[in-house]
Scaffold this motif. Structure first.
Motif, PDB file in Angstrom:
ATOM      1  N   GLY A 219       0.798  -1.110   0.277  1.00  0.00           N
ATOM      2  CA  GLY A 219      -0.138  -0.077   0.119  1.00  0.00           C
ATOM      3  C   GLY A 219       0.903   1.340   0.001  1.00  0.00           C
ATOM      4  N   CYS A 220       2.022   1.440  -0.626  1.00  0.00           N
ATOM      5  CA  CYS A 220       2.762   2.406  -0.607  1.00  0.00           C
ATOM      6  C   CYS A 220       2.907   3.188  -1.821  1.00  0.00           C
ATOM      7  N   VAL A 221       2.930   4.543  -1.610  1.00  0.00           N
ATOM      8  CA  VAL A 221       3.112   5.467  -2.973  1.00  0.00           C
ATOM      9  C   VAL A 221       4.439   6.190  -2.755  1.00  0.00           C
ATOM     10  N   ASN A 222       4.988   6.570  -3.977  1.00  0.00           N
ATOM     11  CA  ASN A 222       6.278   7.215  -3.956  1.00  0.00           C
ATOM     12  C   ASN A 222       7.299   7.004  -3.344  1.00  0.00           C
ATOM     13  N   LEU A 223       7.464   5.767  -2.821  1.00  0.00           N
ATOM     14  CA  LEU A 223       8.604   5.295  -1.945  1.00  0.00           C
ATOM     15  C   LEU A 223      10.004   5.011  -2.698  1.00  0.00           C
TER      16      LEU A 223
ATOM     17  N   LEU B  27      -8.240  -3.973   1.102  1.00  0.00           N
ATOM     18  CA  LEU B  27      -6.947  -3.281   0.874  1.00  0.00           C
ATOM     19  C   LEU B  27      -7.111  -2.396  -0.355  1.00  0.00           C
ATOM     20  N   ARG B  28      -7.726  -2.893  -1.386  1.00  0.00           N
ATOM     21  CA  ARG B  28      -7.795  -2.099  -2.718  1.00  0.00           C
ATOM     22  C   ARG B  28      -8.318  -0.605  -2.271  1.00  0.00           C
ATOM     23  N   GLN B  29      -9.522  -0.599  -1.443  1.00  0.00           N
ATOM     24  CA  GLN B  29     -10.099   0.452  -1.202  1.00  0.00           C
ATOM     25  C   GLN B  29      -9.524   1.262  -0.411  1.00  0.00           C
ATOM     26  N   ARG B  30      -8.861   1.082   0.672  1.00  0.00           N
ATOM     27  CA  ARG B  30      -8.002   1.610   1.615  1.00  0.00           C
ATOM     28  C   ARG B  30      -6.635   2.284   0.828  1.00  0.00           C
ATOM     29  N   PHE B  31      -6.325   1.492  -0.123  1.00  0.00           N
ATOM     30  CA  PHE B  31      -5.234   1.968  -1.081  1.00  0.00           C
ATOM     31  C   PHE B  31      -5.539   3.082  -2.033  1.00  0.00           C
ATOM     32  N   GLN B  32      -6.845   3.089  -2.611  1.00  0.00           N
ATOM     33  CA  GLN B  32      -7.171   4.075  -3.432  1.00  0.00           C
ATOM     34  C   GLN B  32      -7.249   5.285  -2.632  1.00  0.00           C
ATOM     35  N   GLU B  33      -7.833   5.195  -1.452  1.00  0.00           N
ATOM     36  CA  GLU B  33      -8.054   6.557  -0.601  1.00  0.00           C
ATOM     37  C   GLU B  33      -6.565   6.910  -0.211  1.00  0.00           C
TER      38      GLU B  33
ATOM     39  N   HIS C 162     -10.304  15.664 -12.128  1.00  0.00           N
ATOM     40  CA  HIS C 162      -9.679  14.640 -11.495  1.00  0.00           C
ATOM     41  C   HIS C 162      -9.693  15.022 -10.128  1.00  0.00           C
ATOM     42  N   LYS C 163      -9.322  14.083  -9.210  1.00  0.00           N
ATOM     43  CA  LYS C 163      -9.145  14.233  -7.529  1.00  0.00           C
ATOM     44  C   LYS C 163      -7.722  13.984  -7.116  1.00  0.00           C
ATOM     45  N   GLU C 164      -6.834  13.513  -8.127  1.00  0.00           N
ATOM     46  CA  GLU C 164      -5.282  13.416  -7.588  1.00  0.00           C
ATOM     47  C   GLU C 164      -4.765  14.644  -7.415  1.00  0.00           C
ATOM     48  N   LEU C 165      -3.727  14.620  -6.609  1.00  0.00           N
ATOM     49  CA  LEU C 165      -2.989  15.869  -6.369  1.00  0.00           C
ATOM     50  C   LEU C 165      -1.761  15.837  -7.205  1.00  0.00           C
ATOM     51  N   LEU C 166      -1.842  16.522  -8.286  1.00  0.00           N
ATOM     52  CA  LEU C 166      -0.754  16.660  -9.201  1.00  0.00           C
ATOM     53  C   LEU C 166       0.254  17.878  -9.100  1.00  0.00           C
ATOM     54  N   TYR C 167       1.602  17.168  -8.919  1.00  0.00           N
ATOM     55  CA  TYR C 167       2.579  18.323  -8.813  1.00  0.00           C
ATOM     56  C   TYR C 167       3.419  18.504 -10.171  1.00  0.00           C
ATOM     57  N   CYS C 168       3.838  19.701 -10.273  1.00  0.00           N
ATOM     58  CA  CYS C 168       5.050  19.786 -11.498  1.00  0.00           C
ATOM     59  C   CYS C 168       6.113  18.993 -10.968  1.00  0.00           C
TER      60      CYS C 168
END
Length: 584
Positions: A213-217, A252-258, A569-575
């Motif tokens: 469940g990790c992002v950007n590591l 886990l899929r639901q928690r990961f998406q959130e 979109h709901k994603e937090l997009l960074y440059c």
């Protein structure tokens, strides 16, 4: 050379033709397109059926086969063995070119007569139901792929081994329901990862192992939702997550998406891509508005340009040494200097031709193998070929159409059969109103299931069957029946993956939609907020930065970008600057 503005003849939208495009058109001798890039792509894609299969008989040997052509199609359709046999020659269907008749009218006569190949693949021993694929071994139902082994229900994979439900990936093995993975081992439910191993539900991770469940590591191990754990705590979490069960995976899929929605995302999946725009690009340069591209350069308005592709414009799949291809589909396997072609592998100087393999200097031809100097499937001397070819091009240029793709009514497929529906969805009524075809022939079965999910075991450990090959399941999404083949079942058992409740088509669509469309939207502002923000700005913030961003030490980042995320979109997009400060 200056850019020029044009109004699209298909949708009416004004679009800009850049100097680099104009130079390319001049170089290969085609006219400036009258349609905008999205409309050009839409027209091409309606000619490509990737994964809508039918049972039918081979029109030559009479054997039952699986084909991309429905049984009601008016063309002769042959099985693989018959089509590649040496006892026939597509040139036998050649006709003389008549300068007094429209070219496409004459092409249609040849197109209607030449036998079609039921599924299009080459050099793939031990494999079943491959389409638009090459050089694979012991694979089942893989599409748009090459150089793979022992993989099942995969789409656009290269040099991969032992995978199920993998897409847009390279050199990855023992992975499941993952997308955009490079050099990975045993990644389950992952996306946009490189050099990762033995992990579940990862997004944009590099060189990570044993994570959940990790992002950007980067360079992490034993992490759960980006928090560092001990080995013992990680193993305890993994055991309690019960990822051998359908309910455990869904939770886990639901928690990961959130969780992922609260983490910064780079505006586009682009790595080592100088002077390039688009998405999902790696190790490219000078690519403009390209998607899913790696090891390529100087391409534009294209999708799947890869493995040595150079100067390919308006192409859907062009690679393995391909170059100087324009407005073509599957101009791969070293194809070069093609204009408006479909599946002309290893062919050079092919124009307005389909399914011509290992050929050179062919125009308006279909199904040729190892031929040269053919027009409408008829052989000519080099001099006569060039004279007639120039006459056809002259007439096309007078109509302002030289370089445009085939007219839509020449497609063998309904709009709902072709992969255009994934990128440019239309209802039946909308498609017909725009002049496209629609295929109503029934496909698949319903209400024949032998396993009912309401009473089926939640865990793969508890699922029992006498013969998995005889079991029939029902998709929870589309309600269509589907099967699980023995090799696939063994994969699920080995890695303790619960049986999928969705059919292969719906699983593919879920992964595909998560990527976003292959086009860029209007510019938007970077969502990053520095630690020192006004109260009004702070209400906007969903994520607290962990580093100082020197280009905007306070307030919201002023940078803008274009991405393939829709405006809502709901994603937090960074440059890229803010993303690198936080993640890289």
């Amino acid at each position: 050379m200056s850019s020029i503005a044009r109004n699209c003849t298909a949708c009416g939208t004004q679009f800009t033709v850049e100097p680099d495009d104009l130079s390319f058109y001049e170089k290969i001798g085609v006219q400036v397109p009258r349609m905008c890039p999205p409309c050009r792509a839409q027209l091409r894609l309606v000619f490509r059926n990737e994964r809508v299969f039918y049972k039918r008989k081979c029109d030559k040997c009479g054997e039952e086969m699986v084909s991309i052509y429905s049984p009601n199609k008016p063309y002769p359709v042959w099985c693989y063995e018959c089509w590649f046999a040496e006892d026939w020659d597509a040139a036998d269907h050649g006709v003389d070119y008549d300068p007094g008749r429209p070219f496409f009218e004459q092409f249609k006569e040849v197109w209607d007569k030449v036998p079609k190949l039921g599924l299009i693949y080459v050099r793939s021993p031990g494999s079943e139901y491959l389409n638009i694929s090459a050089d694979s071994k012991n694979c089942y139902m893989i599409i748009e792929s090459s150089n793979n082994e022992d993989s099942i229900h995969c789409y656009w994979i290269q040099v991969c081994r032992n995978n199920v439900d993998l897409s847009f990936s390279h050199n990855t093995e023992f992975s499941y329901e993952s997308d955009d993975c490079y050099d990975c081992h045993k990644i389950l439910y992952g996306r946009s990862c490189a050099d990762c191993r033995d992990s579940y539900f990862l997004l944009d991770c590099r060189n990570c192992s044993d994570c959940i469940g990790c992002v950007n590591l980067r360079n992490a191990k034993y992490c759960v939702f980006n928090e560092q754990l001990t080995k013992e705590a990680y193993e305890k979490y993994l055991s309690e997550a019960r990822l051998d069960t359908w309910s455990g995976v869904q939770a886990l899929r639901q928690r990961f998406q959130e969780f992922a929605l609260g983490q910064p995302r780079k505006y586009a999946e682009i790595t080592n891509a100088p002077h390039s725009t688009g998405g999902y690009m790696y190790n490219v340069k000078n690519n403009r508005e390209c998607f899913h591209s790696y090891d390529a350069e100087d391409c534009a308005h294209s999708v799947h340009v890869w493995r040595g592709a150079a100067q390919c414009v308006d192409c859907d799949t062009s690679g393995r040494g391909a170059e100087l291809n324009f407005n073509s589909i599957n101009a791969g396997l070293a194809a070069s200097r093609t204009v408006a072609t479909s599946l002309c592998w290893n062919s050079t100087d092919a124009q307005y031709s389909m399914y011509c393999l290992n050929s050179t200097n062919v125009f308006g031809s279909v199904g040729l193998r190892k031929k040269e100097y053919h027009i409408l499937n008829k052989a000519y001397s080099k001099e006569e070929y060039e004279r007639i070819r120039e006459e056809i091009i002259r007439q096309m240029k007078e109509a302002g159409a030289y370089g445009e793709f085939f007219p839509k009514d020449l497609s063998a497929f309904g709009y709902n059969e072709s992969c255009v529906q994934e990128q440019f969805p239309l209802t039946r009524e909308e498609a017909l109103a725009k002049g496209y075809q629609w295929e109503d022939h029934p496909r698949g079965t319903y209400d024949r299931e032998t396993v009912r999910w309401a009473s089926a075991a939640d865990s793969i450990r508890d699922f029992e069957t006498g013969d998995i090959g005889k079991e029939i399941f029902t998709c929870l999404e589309c309600r269509k029946n589907y099967r699980v083949i023995p090799a696939e079942y063994q994969f699920y058992k080995r890695f303790e993956i619960p049986l999928p409740r969705l059919c292969p088509d719906c699983r593919h669509l879920r992964r595909f939609q998560a990527r976003g469309p292959n086009r860029l939207f209007e510019p938007e502002q970077c969502a990053c907020l520095a630690a020192e923000a006004s109260a009004k700005e702070a209400d906007y913030s969903l994520y607290e930065n962990t580093a100082v961003h020197t280009h905007h030490p306070s307030g919201r980042c002023p940078n803008t970008f274009r991405s393939n995320y829709a405006p809502e979109h709901k994603e937090l997009l960074y440059c890229e600057q803010c993303y690198n400060a936080e993640v890289a």
